[in-house]
Design an enzyme around this catalytic site. Structure first.
Site, PDB file in Angstrom:
ATOM      1  N   TYR A 122     -61.936  20.942  12.658  1.00 54.40           N
ATOM      2  CA  TYR A 122     -62.759  20.976  13.611  1.00 54.40           C
ATOM      3  C   TYR A 122     -63.987  20.305  13.923  1.00 54.40           C
ATOM      4  O   TYR A 122     -64.509  20.245  12.229  1.00 54.40           O
ATOM      5  CB  TYR A 122     -63.147  22.365  13.563  1.00 54.40           C
ATOM      6  CG  TYR A 122     -63.970  23.341  14.402  1.00 54.40           C
ATOM      7  CD1 TYR A 122     -63.292  24.000  15.158  1.00 54.40           C
ATOM      8  CD2 TYR A 122     -65.045  23.684  14.721  1.00 54.40           C
ATOM      9  CE1 TYR A 122     -63.487  24.446  16.542  1.00 54.40           C
ATOM     10  CE2 TYR A 122     -65.670  24.472  15.702  1.00 54.40           C
ATOM     11  CZ  TYR A 122     -65.107  24.614  16.464  1.00 54.40           C
ATOM     12  OH  TYR A 122     -65.870  25.199  17.731  1.00 54.40           O
ATOM     13  N   GLN A 254     -83.896  18.273   1.874  1.00 53.55           N
ATOM     14  CA  GLN A 254     -82.655  19.819   2.408  1.00 53.55           C
ATOM     15  C   GLN A 254     -83.656  20.392   2.838  1.00 53.55           C
ATOM     16  O   GLN A 254     -82.173  21.846   3.904  1.00 53.55           O
ATOM     17  CB  GLN A 254     -82.685  20.071   0.284  1.00 53.55           C
ATOM     18  CG  GLN A 254     -81.543  20.743   0.134  1.00 53.55           C
ATOM     19  CD  GLN A 254     -79.868  20.229   0.887  1.00 53.55           C
ATOM     20  OE1 GLN A 254     -79.924  19.733   0.355  1.00 53.55           O
ATOM     21  NE2 GLN A 254     -79.635  21.931   1.374  1.00 53.55           N
ATOM     22  N   HIS A 257     -82.085  21.580   6.763  1.00 54.52           N
ATOM     23  CA  HIS A 257     -80.830  21.693   6.630  1.00 54.52           C
ATOM     24  C   HIS A 257     -80.912  23.369   7.966  1.00 54.52           C
ATOM     25  O   HIS A 257     -80.607  23.135   8.952  1.00 54.52           O
ATOM     26  CB  HIS A 257     -80.251  21.503   6.244  1.00 54.52           C
ATOM     27  CG  HIS A 257     -79.390  20.509   5.289  1.00 54.52           C
ATOM     28  ND1 HIS A 257     -79.234  20.004   6.843  1.00 54.52           N
ATOM     29  CD2 HIS A 257     -79.124  19.654   4.493  1.00 54.52           C
ATOM     30  CE1 HIS A 257     -77.668  19.329   6.373  1.00 54.52           C
ATOM     31  NE2 HIS A 257     -78.413  18.097   5.231  1.00 54.52           N
ATOM     32  N   GLU A 322     -75.873  22.376  -5.484  1.00 54.00           N
ATOM     33  CA  GLU A 322     -74.295  21.636  -4.794  1.00 54.00           C
ATOM     34  C   GLU A 322     -75.262  19.943  -4.759  1.00 54.00           C
ATOM     35  O   GLU A 322     -74.318  19.698  -5.210  1.00 54.00           O
ATOM     36  CB  GLU A 322     -74.918  21.872  -3.326  1.00 54.00           C
ATOM     37  CG  GLU A 322     -74.127  21.149  -1.651  1.00 54.00           C
ATOM     38  CD  GLU A 322     -74.778  21.762  -1.137  1.00 54.00           C
ATOM     39  OE1 GLU A 322     -75.757  22.106  -0.279  1.00 54.00           O
ATOM     40  OE2 GLU A 322     -73.354  21.281   0.144  1.00 54.00           O
ATOM     41  N   HIS A 323     -76.192  20.039  -4.525  1.00 57.85           N
ATOM     42  CA  HIS A 323     -76.836  18.951  -4.921  1.00 57.85           C
ATOM     43  C   HIS A 323     -77.566  18.826  -6.473  1.00 57.85           C
ATOM     44  O   HIS A 323     -79.097  19.654  -6.416  1.00 57.85           O
ATOM     45  CB  HIS A 323     -77.768  17.928  -3.823  1.00 57.85           C
ATOM     46  CG  HIS A 323     -76.762  18.073  -2.507  1.00 57.85           C
ATOM     47  ND1 HIS A 323     -77.398  19.115  -1.621  1.00 57.85           N
ATOM     48  CD2 HIS A 323     -76.076  17.180  -1.996  1.00 57.85           C
ATOM     49  CE1 HIS A 323     -76.081  18.653  -0.608  1.00 57.85           C
ATOM     50  NE2 HIS A 323     -75.567  17.813  -0.801  1.00 57.85           N
ATOM     51  N   ASP A 356     -74.978  11.748   0.972  1.00 56.60           N
ATOM     52  CA  ASP A 356     -75.168  12.772   2.697  1.00 56.60           C
ATOM     53  C   ASP A 356     -74.518  11.414   3.483  1.00 56.60           C
ATOM     54  O   ASP A 356     -73.285  11.831   4.469  1.00 56.60           O
ATOM     55  CB  ASP A 356     -76.232  13.356   3.388  1.00 56.60           C
ATOM     56  CG  ASP A 356     -76.895  14.015   2.769  1.00 56.60           C
ATOM     57  OD1 ASP A 356     -75.788  15.014   1.920  1.00 56.60           O
ATOM     58  OD2 ASP A 356     -78.357  14.637   2.128  1.00 56.60           O
ATOM     59  N   HIS A 415     -31.564  36.953 -14.672  1.00 58.47           N
ATOM     60  CA  HIS A 415     -31.396  35.360 -15.175  1.00 58.47           C
ATOM     61  C   HIS A 415     -30.766  35.228 -16.253  1.00 58.47           C
ATOM     62  O   HIS A 415     -30.202  33.486 -16.197  1.00 58.47           O
ATOM     63  CB  HIS A 415     -33.056  35.484 -15.648  1.00 58.47           C
ATOM     64  CG  HIS A 415     -33.948  35.569 -14.305  1.00 58.47           C
ATOM     65  ND1 HIS A 415     -34.161  36.950 -13.486  1.00 58.47           N
ATOM     66  CD2 HIS A 415     -34.890  35.268 -13.985  1.00 58.47           C
ATOM     67  CE1 HIS A 415     -34.954  36.720 -12.447  1.00 58.47           C
ATOM     68  NE2 HIS A 415     -35.608  35.587 -13.069  1.00 58.47           N
TER      69      HIS A 415
END
Lengths: 434, 434
Positions: A122, A254, A257, A322-323, A356, A415
């Site tokens: 997407y 950052q 964003h 995240e970073h 990035d 089994h």
């Protein structure tokens, strides 16, 4: 940007998972597409994207991708081509082979590793259309060996200007050959269940708005989905050797964003803390996206002064960012002690935008503390494994009794008998021969 | 068991995801545990498991694990020990190393691979307590290097007899050192959010009833979870060389699991089809769990006669079964063409229970067609990766312009400036030196 101690700071962001109305809308769209196929897809595209299409216009012709090159700057093509090559090269190193292990008794055990067959990506429309995201989703799938990679993107925001040419160029550079002009929950449903014009996929990935995210959650199970990205964050771990101008610029990259993004400096140096605080303010004043960045810094930003690098590392591991940028005298000496971070940037020149856009590692990275248990997107996200078991007759005769023992203890006589009938017949055959 | 053509057959099982009341109950339990910790945990344990415990009794003492050995047959200990060794050996082969790649310009890119820190494994109580599941969940985590693996299991079904000793022995053999007598949604919530007595984990896995499954879904995001198992299936692909007694026994070993399990024979041989049909009936009549197996065979079982092995392989790939047995003359010749199957068993001696209990590959395998995009549990489920980026000054000066170009095209001036300030300062420093 406030200066606090490690004890005072707690990063809490409550993420919105959609209102009941949004969930209801998405469920209705998904169910309509599933039942009616193209008819519903065209109807929702007209209604929600204000674009009237016929079924044969859904697919973007290959020539449209090629034509887009004329609409973008050559320097953009050069840059995206370099980035694509770097991303491809990094992900190539993640490829794995199927393996087999022959046992002394003639048995064979192994793992077969195969690419998924068909993946949908997407790509949001409008201002959130990021060429770099196209590369970061498509290339790992391609390197994994996925033979069919399908892009979907809204026809346009206002029903006129068509798909962003930078997106088309990125798609062409990544090697996408199948692309449809559909967006929103209706696109996700079409990918998951298929319509007359769009064959169903095995996995759907890529970012999107709340309707796209809810639709992905709704179709999960029929297909695989990527994890739904939460608000993003950076932590910079720095000592007094760090350059406050660089630190502030990285924090703001950052923060710009979105308002829920979080930018945090963790430092052993009170001097650096104050210098960065001043720099952030100064750089913020002249930033085009200053309203967003200021809101992010205000609500979720912090400068945490710690007593030692050790305490700083504890803070980082607790935040699981995240970073993470490590700007200390000898960054490599500390990288090994970082347990939780999606991507680790070392030293003064490894600014977050390097990762990035360009260096090669994926920019789709676990957010909001989930780096504790999840990983950046990579080739593994586009493969599946099958176990392989070839048991020799010798192995079965040797181990059959133990298998029967374990099956009976769990109450699974069926089994046990599947093994027992073989031991009887083959054991008997053995003694007949012997 | 009905004999049908490939065209006539469609395996549709609608899986139940819990009633609104069950969802409501689970949400209340999770929220109470999150808010009240041990107090709520002990209250629900008394109310739902009819066992009154104090906080200090929650943890199962190590001596209780050791004492369990006296309550089980030595042959069971031998068998489970062999199985554990095989499982460990197979999973050891999946381990991966962190890697780094130095670039010619002095930059370093890499992936750091680390185990999760703390994993919780749910073990159901009562009749659904399976020692083999303990091994299959715990050993991959242990091989991955997870330092803290925590078992939770209901205190007992009737508030008296304690935890099943076979489970305790399996836990001890797998090397579990931390175990709590709590079950249900309250145990999942305690693992996810922690209480005074139980520290929170990073991932929760293991099977459970509908309340456990719903609770796992509820806490997902705060922790990772394994995929929630759907109904299970076997497909046997056979030609006229297959032994109908073995085929029937293997089909029934799957059918006895539960009424929604599916057992399907795909064969090129009409003679085998009829022989297996008769054998299934005969073996079914004397099976202890015949009611369950008969219901499964009746509703979701089938014998599909195909014109060729090629057509059979198409059917298999469409069904994407959890377990696939290939009992044809030369099974290895066809294994490579199976695109979708969780585990592939080759030849007459590789009966499914060989893999369920003993051979080494994991028995937690994607069900209900999800082998199209997912994989058996393995060591990868218990690791996380971090990207590593160390950019040299040379690399930044070389590539900075391209990074700025890409950032500006996406409207992220803050990203561009984080690079630009470095190019200015370092470029300047370069010329000062030069």
């Amino acid at each position: 940007m406030k200066i606090v101690s490690a004890r005072e700071f707690d990063l809490k962001r409550e993420v919105e998972y959609g209102t009941p109305e949004q969930n209801e809308t998405v469920r209705r769209i998904v169910s309509d597409i599933r039942r009616e196929g193209d008819a519903a897809l065209l109807r929702y595209t007209e209604q929600l994207d204000r674009t009237k299409l016929t079924a044969s216009e859904l697919r973007v012709p290959q020539e449209e991708l090629q034509a887009a090159y004329a609409a973008v700057e050559p320097s953009f093509v050069t840059a995206i081509r370099q980035a694509a090559a770097n991303i491809r090269s990094f992900h190539e190193k993640q490829k794995r082979n199927s393996w087999m292990d022959w046992q002394p008794d003639g048995s064979l055990l192994g793992q077969v590793i195969r690419p998924l067959k068909r993946v949908g990506v997407y790509v949001p429309g409008g201002k959130a259309a990021y060429p770099s995201s196209v590369l970061m989703n498509v290339i790992p799938a391609q390197v994994a060996g996925v033979p069919e990679i399908v892009l979907v993107t809204p026809p346009s925001t206002n029903g006129g200007e068509g798909i962003n040419p930078y997106i088309l160029v990125a798609a062409a550079e990544a090697g996408v050959s199948e692309m449809y002009r559909v967006g929103g929950a209706q696109a996700i449903a079409a990918l998951a269940y298929g319509t007359e014009s769009i064959a169903p996929v095995d996995k759907i990935c890529g970012p999107g708005n709340i309707y796209v995210a809810l639709a992905k959650r709704e179709v999960y199970g029929a297909v695989d989905i990527d994890s739904i990205a939460g608000p993003s964050e950076i932590v910079v771990l720095a000592d007094d050797t760090a350059n406050p101008v660089y630190v502030a610029a990285d924090l703001l990259s950052q923060a710009e964003h979105d308002e829920m993004a979080s930018a945090i400096l963790v430092t052993t140096s009170a001097v650096l803390a104050e210098a960065v605080q001043a720099e952030v303010q100064q750089q913020l004043d002249v930033l085009p996206r200053r309203d967003i960045a200021a809101a992010s810094v205000e609500q979720y930003g912090a400068i945490i002064v710690v007593d030692s690098i050790d305490e700083g590392i504890d803070v980082v591991n607790r935040l699981a960012p995240e970073h993470l940028e490590i700007m200390v005298q000898e960054p490599m000496a500390y990288a090994g002690r970082i347990e939780n971070a999606g991507a680790i940037f070392l030293g003064p020149y490894s600014s977050e935008p390097v990762g990035d856009y360009f260096a090669g590692p994926n920019h789709i990275i676990p957010t909001n503390g989930t780096a504790r248990f999840s990983s950046p997107v990579d080739v593994d996200d586009f493969i599946k494994k099958s176990s392989l078991i070839y048991y020799s007759k010798e192995a079965l005769l040797q181990n059959g009794a133990a298998i029967i023992e374990l099956a009976r203890h769990e109450g699974f006589e069926g089994h046990a008998r599947a093994i027992a009938v073989r031991l009887e017949q083959e054991g008997k055959a053995e003694s007949d021969n012997g």
